[in-house]
Design a protein around this motif. Sequence first.
Motif, PDB file in Angstrom:
ATOM      1  N   VAL A  86      44.624  53.326  40.379  1.00  0.00           N
ATOM      2  CA  VAL A  86      43.805  53.881  41.458  1.00  0.00           C
ATOM      3  C   VAL A  86      42.629  54.625  40.853  1.00  0.00           C
ATOM      4  O   VAL A  86      42.691  55.825  40.572  1.00  0.00           O
ATOM      5  CB  VAL A  86      44.631  54.815  42.368  1.00  0.00           C
ATOM      6  N   SER A  87      41.558  53.914  40.638  1.00  0.00           N
ATOM      7  CA  SER A  87      40.352  54.497  40.048  1.00  0.00           C
ATOM      8  C   SER A  87      39.163  53.605  40.367  1.00  0.00           C
ATOM      9  O   SER A  87      39.302  52.384  40.455  1.00  0.00           O
ATOM     10  CB  SER A  87      40.516  54.642  38.524  1.00  0.00           C
ATOM     11  N   GLY A  88      38.004  54.210  40.561  1.00  0.00           N
ATOM     12  CA  GLY A  88      36.819  53.431  40.900  1.00  0.00           C
ATOM     13  C   GLY A  88      36.809  53.034  42.360  1.00  0.00           C
ATOM     14  O   GLY A  88      37.332  53.741  43.228  1.00  0.00           O
ATOM     15  N   SER A  89      36.219  51.897  42.652  1.00  0.00           N
ATOM     16  CA  SER A  89      36.096  51.436  44.041  1.00  0.00           C
ATOM     17  C   SER A  89      37.447  51.011  44.594  1.00  0.00           C
ATOM     18  O   SER A  89      38.136  50.179  43.989  1.00  0.00           O
ATOM     19  CB  SER A  89      35.116  50.264  44.121  1.00  0.00           C
ATOM     20  N   VAL A  90      37.819  51.590  45.727  1.00  0.00           N
ATOM     21  CA  VAL A  90      39.087  51.251  46.375  1.00  0.00           C
ATOM     22  C   VAL A  90      38.862  51.135  47.877  1.00  0.00           C
ATOM     23  O   VAL A  90      37.849  51.591  48.406  1.00  0.00           O
ATOM     24  CB  VAL A  90      40.184  52.314  46.100  1.00  0.00           C
ATOM     25  N   ALA A  91      39.819  50.524  48.546  1.00  0.00           N
ATOM     26  CA  ALA A  91      39.851  50.458  50.006  1.00  0.00           C
ATOM     27  C   ALA A  91      41.291  50.697  50.437  1.00  0.00           C
ATOM     28  O   ALA A  91      42.222  50.215  49.783  1.00  0.00           O
ATOM     29  CB  ALA A  91      39.354  49.107  50.510  1.00  0.00           C
ATOM     30  N   VAL A  92      41.461  51.447  51.517  1.00  0.00           N
ATOM     31  CA  VAL A  92      42.804  51.791  51.996  1.00  0.00           C
ATOM     32  C   VAL A  92      43.088  50.965  53.238  1.00  0.00           C
ATOM     33  O   VAL A  92      42.484  51.177  54.294  1.00  0.00           O
ATOM     34  CB  VAL A  92      42.925  53.296  52.292  1.00  0.00           C
ATOM     35  N   GLN A  93      43.993  50.011  53.114  1.00  0.00           N
ATOM     36  CA  GLN A  93      44.382  49.150  54.220  1.00  0.00           C
ATOM     37  C   GLN A  93      45.499  49.806  55.009  1.00  0.00           C
ATOM     38  O   GLN A  93      46.493  50.263  54.452  1.00  0.00           O
ATOM     39  CB  GLN A  93      44.843  47.792  53.682  1.00  0.00           C
ATOM     40  N   MET A  94      45.350  49.855  56.321  1.00  0.00           N
ATOM     41  CA  MET A  94      46.357  50.446  57.191  1.00  0.00           C
ATOM     42  C   MET A  94      47.301  49.362  57.686  1.00  0.00           C
ATOM     43  O   MET A  94      46.885  48.418  58.354  1.00  0.00           O
ATOM     44  CB  MET A  94      45.694  51.150  58.377  1.00  0.00           C
ATOM     45  N   GLY A  95      48.582  49.470  57.359  1.00  0.00           N
ATOM     46  CA  GLY A  95      49.557  48.489  57.807  1.00  0.00           C
ATOM     47  C   GLY A  95      49.420  47.167  57.076  1.00  0.00           C
ATOM     48  O   GLY A  95      48.843  47.077  55.990  1.00  0.00           O
ATOM     49  N   ASP A  96      49.945  46.110  57.686  1.00  0.00           N
ATOM     50  CA  ASP A  96      49.940  44.790  57.063  1.00  0.00           C
ATOM     51  C   ASP A  96      48.676  43.996  57.360  1.00  0.00           C
ATOM     52  O   ASP A  96      48.335  43.079  56.621  1.00  0.00           O
ATOM     53  CB  ASP A  96      51.164  43.989  57.526  1.00  0.00           C
ATOM     54  N   SER A  97      47.999  44.304  58.450  1.00  0.00           N
ATOM     55  CA  SER A  97      46.789  43.564  58.810  1.00  0.00           C
ATOM     56  C   SER A  97      45.612  44.019  57.942  1.00  0.00           C
ATOM     57  O   SER A  97      45.572  45.162  57.486  1.00  0.00           O
ATOM     58  CB  SER A  97      46.448  43.780  60.287  1.00  0.00           C
ATOM     59  N   PRO A  98      44.636  43.136  57.693  1.00  0.00           N
ATOM     60  CA  PRO A  98      43.470  43.502  56.873  1.00  0.00           C
ATOM     61  C   PRO A  98      42.502  44.414  57.630  1.00  0.00           C
ATOM     62  O   PRO A  98      41.379  44.039  57.963  1.00  0.00           O
ATOM     63  CB  PRO A  98      42.839  42.146  56.550  1.00  0.00           C
ATOM     64  N   MET A  99      42.941  45.635  57.902  1.00  0.00           N
ATOM     65  CA  MET A  99      42.144  46.649  58.587  1.00  0.00           C
ATOM     66  C   MET A  99      42.101  47.883  57.691  1.00  0.00           C
ATOM     67  O   MET A  99      43.150  48.370  57.257  1.00  0.00           O
ATOM     68  CB  MET A  99      42.746  46.974  59.954  1.00  0.00           C
ATOM     69  N   GLU A 125      33.828  50.806  54.318  1.00  0.00           N
ATOM     70  CA  GLU A 125      35.272  50.909  54.124  1.00  0.00           C
ATOM     71  C   GLU A 125      35.651  51.084  52.653  1.00  0.00           C
ATOM     72  O   GLU A 125      36.830  51.189  52.326  1.00  0.00           O
ATOM     73  CB  GLU A 125      35.958  49.661  54.684  1.00  0.00           C
ATOM     74  N   ILE A 126      34.650  51.121  51.797  1.00  0.00           N
ATOM     75  CA  ILE A 126      34.901  51.248  50.356  1.00  0.00           C
ATOM     76  C   ILE A 126      34.762  52.713  49.943  1.00  0.00           C
ATOM     77  O   ILE A 126      33.760  53.370  50.251  1.00  0.00           O
ATOM     78  CB  ILE A 126      33.925  50.366  49.553  1.00  0.00           C
ATOM     79  N   LEU A 127      35.776  53.215  49.265  1.00  0.00           N
ATOM     80  CA  LEU A 127      35.800  54.591  48.775  1.00  0.00           C
ATOM     81  C   LEU A 127      35.783  54.578  47.246  1.00  0.00           C
ATOM     82  O   LEU A 127      36.056  53.556  46.621  1.00  0.00           O
ATOM     83  CB  LEU A 127      37.049  55.315  49.276  1.00  0.00           C
ATOM     84  N   THR A 128      35.470  55.731  46.676  1.00  0.00           N
ATOM     85  CA  THR A 128      35.533  55.890  45.223  1.00  0.00           C
ATOM     86  C   THR A 128      36.684  56.826  44.898  1.00  0.00           C
ATOM     87  O   THR A 128      36.721  57.962  45.372  1.00  0.00           O
ATOM     88  CB  THR A 128      34.220  56.459  44.658  1.00  0.00           C
ATOM     89  N   ALA A 129      37.632  56.326  44.105  1.00  0.00           N
ATOM     90  CA  ALA A 129      38.797  57.122  43.709  1.00  0.00           C
ATOM     91  C   ALA A 129      38.537  57.776  42.356  1.00  0.00           C
ATOM     92  O   ALA A 129      38.089  57.116  41.419  1.00  0.00           O
ATOM     93  CB  ALA A 129      40.039  56.248  43.650  1.00  0.00           C
ATOM     94  N   ILE A 130      38.824  59.064  42.279  1.00  0.00           N
ATOM     95  CA  ILE A 130      38.606  59.831  41.046  1.00  0.00           C
ATOM     96  C   ILE A 130      39.915  60.515  40.674  1.00  0.00           C
ATOM     97  O   ILE A 130      40.404  61.370  41.426  1.00  0.00           O
ATOM     98  CB  ILE A 130      37.501  60.885  41.239  1.00  0.00           C
ATOM     99  N   LYS A 136      47.449  62.801  41.208  1.00  0.00           N
ATOM    100  CA  LYS A 136      46.618  62.930  42.398  1.00  0.00           C
ATOM    101  C   LYS A 136      45.209  62.383  42.140  1.00  0.00           C
ATOM    102  O   LYS A 136      44.776  62.242  41.005  1.00  0.00           O
ATOM    103  CB  LYS A 136      46.546  64.389  42.850  1.00  0.00           C
ATOM    104  N   ILE A 137      44.533  62.104  43.240  1.00  0.00           N
ATOM    105  CA  ILE A 137      43.177  61.579  43.170  1.00  0.00           C
ATOM    106  C   ILE A 137      42.299  62.296  44.193  1.00  0.00           C
ATOM    107  O   ILE A 137      42.801  62.960  45.108  1.00  0.00           O
ATOM    108  CB  ILE A 137      43.130  60.065  43.466  1.00  0.00           C
ATOM    109  N   ALA A 138      40.999  62.174  43.997  1.00  0.00           N
ATOM    110  CA  ALA A 138      40.027  62.561  45.018  1.00  0.00           C
ATOM    111  C   ALA A 138      39.369  61.282  45.526  1.00  0.00           C
ATOM    112  O   ALA A 138      39.282  60.289  44.792  1.00  0.00           O
ATOM    113  CB  ALA A 138      38.989  63.517  44.451  1.00  0.00           C
TER     114      ALA A 138
END
Length: 288
Positions: A86-99, A125-130, A136-138
Motif C-alpha cells: 500500500v504505497s503510491g497511487s491506490v484506489a479503494v473499492q467498496m464491496g465486490d462491485s467495481p465502485m 477516485e485515485i488516492l496517494t498512499a503514504i 498505518k498509512i496516510a
Amino acid sequence: MYQEPSTVTRAKQNVNTGFTSPRDLEVRNDIGTLMTSRIIEATSRESHKKHKSKKRKHEQGGSSLAGDNDGDLRGGWCAVATIEEVSGSVAVQMGDSPMYIQALDNGLFTVGAPHDEGDGPSPEEILTAIPVGAGKIALKSGYGKYLGVEKSEKIVGRADAIGPMEQWEPVFQEGKTALLAANDCFVGLDDEDNVVAHAKTAGPGEMVTIRTNAIKDSDKPKEVPEEEQGKVKDIEINYVKKFQKFQDKKMRLNDEDVSYLKRAKKEGDLHETMLDRRAKMKADRYCK
C-alpha cells in the motif's frame, strides 16, 4: 388370418398414398403435438442450463473472465494483500462491485458509479498512499488534501498535513480487507452513499479492496546480464573472455555448430552447454 392394420400403420400408409382419413389425421396431429412438446421441453432445458451457467459465472466474479488475472478486469489495478504493497497511487473499492471511493470538490467523499469490465478507477477516485509506520498509512486525494475523519464520523479530505486523525490502518485477515479510521471505526457507506467510519466491527458493508497500479517485483521484466546480450555466438564469446585463461593471449573458441547453443537457450540449458563446450577446449579454469 387377416389383421386390421393399426392406426399408426394406416397413418404411415396413407402418407405415402396421399390419403388421410379423419381418424388417421387425428393420430398424426397427436404425434406432431407430442414431438413439438418434446422439442420445446428440450429447448427450455438448454436455455435453463445457459442461464444457470451465466448466473454461476456472475456469482464467481461477475464476468466470464473470472478465472483471469483480477487486475486485468480492473484496468491493471491489482488488489493488494499486505501493508507493504500500500504505497503510491491506490484506489479503494467498496464491496465486490467495481465502485471506488470518490473525492468531491467540497472535501467530502462518496462512492463512484460502477465501472465497466477492463476499466480502472477515474482520476477523482485515485488516492496517494503514504506509509507513516506502525502498519498505518496516510491518504491524499487528487485535490492535494489528506483524508481524515470528523467527529460526525464522515470522511473528509481537507487537511494540509498528516495528524493523528489522518492516519489509516488497513486490516488484512483471511483474504479480506477493511480500513480502520483514527476513531477506531471501519470505513463504510451511510444511507446517502457518503463515506463514513462508524462501524466498530467490520461486516460485509465494511469490506474493501485496496488496489494499486504499481508493477509488482514478480511482474517486472528481468534484467538480462550484459554477458547474455546479443546472439548466442556473442554470448559464448563474452563468457569465454570472462572465464578462459589466455596463456598465449589467444582466445580459443569451440568450432562446433552453434545450433546446439540456440536449442540450449530455448530449453534453459545455455550455461551448462557453454561450460561443456569450454571444457572441450581445456582452457577454462572452471572446467578442469
